[in-house]
Write an enzyme that holds these catalytic residues in place. Sequence first.
Site, short mmCIF file in Angstrom:
data_model
loop_
_atom_site.label_atom_id
_atom_site.label_comp_id
_atom_site.label_asym_id
_atom_site.label_seq_id
_atom_site.Cartn_x
_atom_site.Cartn_y
_atom_site.Cartn_z
CG HIS A 156 -1.57 -8.27 1.92
ND1 HIS A 156 -0.87 -8.05 3.09
CD2 HIS A 156 -2.32 -9.39 2.12
CE1 HIS A 156 -1.19 -8.99 3.97
NE2 HIS A 156 -2.07 -9.82 3.41
CG ASN A 188 2.15 -1.89 2.97
OD1 ASN A 188 1.24 -2.18 2.19
ND2 ASN A 188 2.45 -2.62 4.03
#
Length: 334
Positions: A156, A188
């Site tokens: 994201h 991440n």
Amino acid sequence: MSKATFAIIAAAGAATGAGVTALLYSSKTPRQQAPVAAPAQAPPSAPSGLAKAPSPQPPTPSLAPKRADTPVNPEGIYQYGFPGPINDPLHSLPLTGAYDRRMRNPSWVAEHITPNSLSMNNADRKNSNFFEDNNIPPLFRAKLADYFRSGYDRGHQVPAADAKWSQEAMDATFALTNMCPQVGDGFNRDYWAHFEDFCRNLTKKYPSVRIVTGPLYLPHRDPADGKWRVSYEVIGNPPSVAVPTHFYKVIYAEDGSGPNGKVALGAFVLPNARIPNDKHLSEFEVPLEAVERASGLEFASKLDPSRRKSLCKEVKCEIYVRDFKNANKSLPGK
């Protein structure tokens, strides 16, 4: 480009200086992430929170005056259409931005968080699914299959956790136009997640925080001949989705005192690689100009210098380690 600015970009791209971090961790990119789940035969449909993006309007070419003695007319190509480049606009409940058709990644995405928006808990990401953005023409669209067994997370750019105020908004953050291939373990699911939490914590001091996030494809010096080159992996079948070498965040922390209020600016560049959680976030801080030169974007052209403050002089730019990894085990596609 000034020598100072070039040094900053080189440091962030090769891994020295601001910088030492980027160089230290971009040279080796571990690929031990758990494979993402195979996409269903019928990809999930776009949630209602994803607005229909307006069709990108090609710029009107600025035609030079036609001279009577010129035997050719190169502008005649426009009768067949404008070749580009075209940046598709991104518009949904939680974000706005632009999509890069060539890289199959967003160029930038912007979000807005406030103490009120983060206090709401009206969504559960277990109910969200990754989906292909049908606003992008199929030829230029990132697809679910591109990430399958790639070794990278669907990372994201605008976090789902920043859109808890609405299930529709959270669902919209799972569009592949809000994703880039990111190293999972060590980035991440670790340092990058802590960095996102740092941004959320800014709302404890500032009533309004805006964040622009996006990928970079930075050069590194070839040790064999000393020349600078840009090299990045491409995933998918056929290979089409670029794997960024780095990611940036530009943070605007607004004091809320009105249209002429002060804005604390912070710009950061992180390598798409494992980063130890004990690394100081301040080591990734760079001048805003460095991100602009590297990305080709402008972030504060209308912000008067008299209104600007330095974020890392206003707050302590460091991350606080929280256990995101176990929480992420239940996330879709992780």
